[in-house]
Scaffold this motif. Structure first.
Motif, PDB file in Angstrom:
ATOM      1  N   ARG A 111     -13.308  45.820   3.127  1.00 29.61           N
ATOM      2  CA  ARG A 111     -12.931  45.939   1.718  1.00 29.61           C
ATOM      3  C   ARG A 111     -11.286  46.199   1.788  1.00 29.61           C
ATOM      4  NH1 ARG A 111     -12.148  51.360   0.003  1.00 29.61           N
ATOM      5  NH2 ARG A 111     -12.801  52.887   1.596  1.00 29.61           N
ATOM      6  N   ALA A 112     -10.697  46.138   0.832  1.00 32.56           N
ATOM      7  CA  ALA A 112      -9.386  46.320   0.752  1.00 32.56           C
ATOM      8  C   ALA A 112      -9.030  48.074   0.558  1.00 32.56           C
ATOM      9  CB  ALA A 112      -8.527  45.630  -0.302  1.00 32.56           C
ATOM     10  N   ARG A 113      -8.626  48.809   1.618  1.00 31.08           N
ATOM     11  CA  ARG A 113      -8.714  49.962   1.296  1.00 31.08           C
ATOM     12  C   ARG A 113      -7.129  50.354   1.271  1.00 31.08           C
ATOM     13  NH1 ARG A 113     -10.971  49.716   5.976  1.00 31.08           N
ATOM     14  NH2 ARG A 113     -12.979  50.405   5.339  1.00 31.08           N
ATOM     15  N   ALA A 114      -6.793  51.478   0.827  1.00 29.44           N
ATOM     16  CA  ALA A 114      -5.413  51.859   0.862  1.00 29.44           C
ATOM     17  C   ALA A 114      -5.141  52.920   2.221  1.00 29.44           C
ATOM     18  CB  ALA A 114      -4.993  53.023  -0.602  1.00 29.44           C
ATOM     19  N   VAL A 115      -3.809  52.543   2.432  1.00 29.56           N
ATOM     20  CA  VAL A 115      -3.325  53.261   3.810  1.00 29.56           C
ATOM     21  C   VAL A 115      -3.723  54.779   3.697  1.00 29.56           C
ATOM     22  CG1 VAL A 115      -1.582  53.881   5.248  1.00 29.56           C
ATOM     23  CG2 VAL A 115      -1.694  51.471   4.204  1.00 29.56           C
ATOM     24  N   GLY A 116      -3.485  55.204   2.358  1.00 27.90           N
ATOM     25  CA  GLY A 116      -3.853  56.949   1.968  1.00 27.90           C
ATOM     26  C   GLY A 116      -5.277  57.116   2.375  1.00 27.90           C
ATOM     27  N   GLU A 117      -6.220  56.264   2.497  1.00 25.81           N
ATOM     28  CA  GLU A 117      -7.434  56.757   2.527  1.00 25.81           C
ATOM     29  C   GLU A 117      -8.104  56.810   4.064  1.00 25.81           C
ATOM     30  OE1 GLU A 117     -10.504  54.178   0.549  1.00 25.81           O
ATOM     31  OE2 GLU A 117      -9.072  53.160  -0.623  1.00 25.81           O
ATOM     32  N   VAL A 118      -7.004  56.424   4.897  1.00 28.34           N
ATOM     33  CA  VAL A 118      -7.211  56.626   6.319  1.00 28.34           C
ATOM     34  C   VAL A 118      -6.665  57.933   6.893  1.00 28.34           C
ATOM     35  CG1 VAL A 118      -6.729  55.152   8.723  1.00 28.34           C
ATOM     36  CG2 VAL A 118      -7.265  54.111   6.442  1.00 28.34           C
ATOM     37  N   ASP A 119      -7.334  58.646   7.646  1.00 26.42           N
ATOM     38  CA  ASP A 119      -6.780  59.719   8.593  1.00 26.42           C
ATOM     39  C   ASP A 119      -6.126  59.125   9.743  1.00 26.42           C
ATOM     40  OD1 ASP A 119      -6.276  62.012   9.726  1.00 26.42           O
ATOM     41  OD2 ASP A 119      -8.402  62.707   9.816  1.00 26.42           O
ATOM     42  N   LEU A 120      -4.768  59.044   9.614  1.00 34.87           N
ATOM     43  CA  LEU A 120      -3.956  58.449  10.746  1.00 34.87           C
ATOM     44  C   LEU A 120      -4.011  59.084  12.055  1.00 34.87           C
ATOM     45  CD1 LEU A 120      -0.995  57.204   8.835  1.00 34.87           C
ATOM     46  CD2 LEU A 120      -2.972  55.854   9.579  1.00 34.87           C
ATOM     47  N   ASP A 121      -4.568  60.412  12.016  1.00 39.03           N
ATOM     48  CA  ASP A 121      -4.822  61.403  13.220  1.00 39.03           C
ATOM     49  C   ASP A 121      -5.923  60.691  14.048  1.00 39.03           C
ATOM     50  OD1 ASP A 121      -2.691  62.935  12.850  1.00 39.03           O
ATOM     51  OD2 ASP A 121      -3.954  64.382  11.716  1.00 39.03           O
ATOM     52  N   GLU A 122      -6.686  59.992  13.286  1.00 37.05           N
ATOM     53  CA  GLU A 122      -7.763  59.507  14.098  1.00 37.05           C
ATOM     54  C   GLU A 122      -7.815  57.875  14.688  1.00 37.05           C
ATOM     55  OE1 GLU A 122     -11.606  59.294  11.852  1.00 37.05           O
ATOM     56  OE2 GLU A 122     -11.073  61.210  10.795  1.00 37.05           O
ATOM     57  N   VAL A 123      -6.419  57.534  14.555  1.00 36.14           N
ATOM     58  CA  VAL A 123      -6.231  56.273  14.838  1.00 36.14           C
ATOM     59  C   VAL A 123      -5.453  56.268  16.219  1.00 36.14           C
ATOM     60  CG1 VAL A 123      -4.993  54.007  14.147  1.00 36.14           C
ATOM     61  CG2 VAL A 123      -5.976  55.354  12.346  1.00 36.14           C
ATOM     62  N   ASP A 124      -5.718  55.417  17.172  1.00 39.09           N
ATOM     63  CA  ASP A 124      -4.963  55.219  18.353  1.00 39.09           C
ATOM     64  C   ASP A 124      -4.034  54.230  18.443  1.00 39.09           C
ATOM     65  OD1 ASP A 124      -6.716  56.985  19.884  1.00 39.09           O
ATOM     66  OD2 ASP A 124      -8.451  55.755  19.477  1.00 39.09           O
ATOM     67  N   LEU A 125      -4.286  52.856  17.579  1.00 40.21           N
ATOM     68  CA  LEU A 125      -3.345  51.947  17.792  1.00 40.21           C
ATOM     69  C   LEU A 125      -3.138  51.373  16.244  1.00 40.21           C
ATOM     70  CD1 LEU A 125      -1.603  49.825  19.317  1.00 40.21           C
ATOM     71  CD2 LEU A 125      -3.565  48.479  19.497  1.00 40.21           C
ATOM     72  N   VAL A 126      -2.007  51.317  15.620  1.00 39.50           N
ATOM     73  CA  VAL A 126      -1.636  50.642  14.349  1.00 39.50           C
ATOM     74  C   VAL A 126      -0.899  49.125  14.605  1.00 39.50           C
ATOM     75  CG1 VAL A 126      -0.433  50.886  12.332  1.00 39.50           C
ATOM     76  CG2 VAL A 126      -1.451  52.858  13.427  1.00 39.50           C
ATOM     77  N   VAL A 127      -1.711  48.089  14.018  1.00 43.31           N
ATOM     78  CA  VAL A 127      -0.987  46.867  14.148  1.00 43.31           C
ATOM     79  C   VAL A 127      -0.431  46.596  12.558  1.00 43.31           C
ATOM     80  CG1 VAL A 127      -1.115  44.564  14.618  1.00 43.31           C
ATOM     81  CG2 VAL A 127      -2.675  46.231  15.851  1.00 43.31           C
ATOM     82  N   LEU A 128       0.884  46.696  12.361  1.00 46.84           N
ATOM     83  CA  LEU A 128       1.474  46.526  11.144  1.00 46.84           C
ATOM     84  C   LEU A 128       1.954  45.110  10.849  1.00 46.84           C
ATOM     85  CD1 LEU A 128       2.773  47.928   8.693  1.00 46.84           C
ATOM     86  CD2 LEU A 128       4.451  48.558   9.638  1.00 46.84           C
ATOM     87  N   ARG A 129       1.513  44.518   9.962  1.00 49.07           N
ATOM     88  CA  ARG A 129       2.114  43.291   9.454  1.00 49.07           C
ATOM     89  C   ARG A 129       3.458  43.040   8.493  1.00 49.07           C
ATOM     90  NH1 ARG A 129       2.489  40.494   5.165  1.00 49.07           N
ATOM     91  NH2 ARG A 129       3.069  38.223   5.369  1.00 49.07           N
ATOM     92  N   GLU A 130       4.445  42.712   8.946  1.00 47.34           N
ATOM     93  CA  GLU A 130       5.703  43.056   8.230  1.00 47.34           C
ATOM     94  C   GLU A 130       5.828  41.683   7.601  1.00 47.34           C
ATOM     95  OE1 GLU A 130      10.403  43.926   9.206  1.00 47.34           O
ATOM     96  OE2 GLU A 130       8.985  43.662  10.761  1.00 47.34           O
ATOM     97  N   SER A 131       6.304  41.987   6.195  1.00 48.29           N
ATOM     98  CA  SER A 131       6.781  40.960   5.223  1.00 48.29           C
ATOM     99  C   SER A 131       7.988  40.204   5.957  1.00 48.29           C
ATOM    100  CB  SER A 131       7.083  41.295   3.879  1.00 48.29           C
ATOM    101  OG  SER A 131       5.869  41.599   3.316  1.00 48.29           O
ATOM    102  N   VAL A 132       8.255  39.121   5.559  1.00 45.34           N
ATOM    103  CA  VAL A 132       9.474  38.170   5.953  1.00 45.34           C
ATOM    104  C   VAL A 132      10.133  37.818   4.858  1.00 45.34           C
ATOM    105  CG1 VAL A 132      10.280  36.479   7.340  1.00 45.34           C
ATOM    106  CG2 VAL A 132       8.665  37.746   8.400  1.00 45.34           C
ATOM    107  N   ASP A 133      11.324  38.216   4.547  1.00 41.65           N
ATOM    108  CA  ASP A 133      12.194  37.573   3.273  1.00 41.65           C
ATOM    109  C   ASP A 133      12.695  36.247   3.799  1.00 41.65           C
ATOM    110  OD1 ASP A 133      13.765  37.018   1.379  1.00 41.65           O
ATOM    111  OD2 ASP A 133      14.580  38.739   1.208  1.00 41.65           O
ATOM    112  N   ARG A 134      11.994  35.067   3.270  1.00 36.63           N
ATOM    113  CA  ARG A 134      12.253  33.706   3.772  1.00 36.63           C
ATOM    114  C   ARG A 134      13.639  33.422   3.354  1.00 36.63           C
ATOM    115  NH1 ARG A 134       6.586  33.422   3.472  1.00 36.63           N
ATOM    116  NH2 ARG A 134       5.706  32.666   5.176  1.00 36.63           N
ATOM    117  N   GLU A 135      14.010  33.887   2.129  1.00 30.57           N
ATOM    118  CA  GLU A 135      15.425  33.422   1.744  1.00 30.57           C
ATOM    119  C   GLU A 135      16.542  33.912   2.623  1.00 30.57           C
ATOM    120  OE1 GLU A 135      15.838  33.479  -2.562  1.00 30.57           O
ATOM    121  OE2 GLU A 135      13.997  32.993  -3.174  1.00 30.57           O
TER     122      GLU A 135
END
Length: 87
Positions: A60-84
């Motif tokens: 499901r698409a959950r919001a970042v705010g729903e996640v307790d980041l203290d429980e996370v060991d590794l975050v993989v972040l997809r960064e947007s690219v401004d093609r122009e």
């Protein structure tokens, strides 16, 4: 169990795909996905996973705010690219 979190923008395709595929390949990890602008998981994502024999259960698409980041060991972040701008 180590926790991996994939973060995307809308949570409609890439982050849930990464979550499901990583869960399939690494059952020794707890894997979540979240997004900055929650939407819905696109139906074709579930179809592709089903075709590959990968479970889409619980995606499901959950919001970042729903996640307790203290429980996370590794975050993989997809960064947007401004093609122009070429960045």
């Amino acid at each position: 169990m180590p926790v991996v979190l994939f973060i995307g923008e809308a949570g409609a395709a890439r982050a849930p795909l990464a979550e499901a595929i990583t869960r399939h390949l690494r059952p020794d990890l707890e894997v979540w996905s979240a997004c900055s602008r929650p939407s819905h998981v696109r139906p074709h994502v579930k179809l592709v996973l089903e075709e590959e024999g990968i479970s889409a259960a619980g995606l499901r698409a959950r919001a970042v705010g729903e996640v307790d980041l203290d429980e996370v060991d590794l975050v993989v972040l997809r960064e947007s690219v401004d093609r122009e701008a070429g960045t």
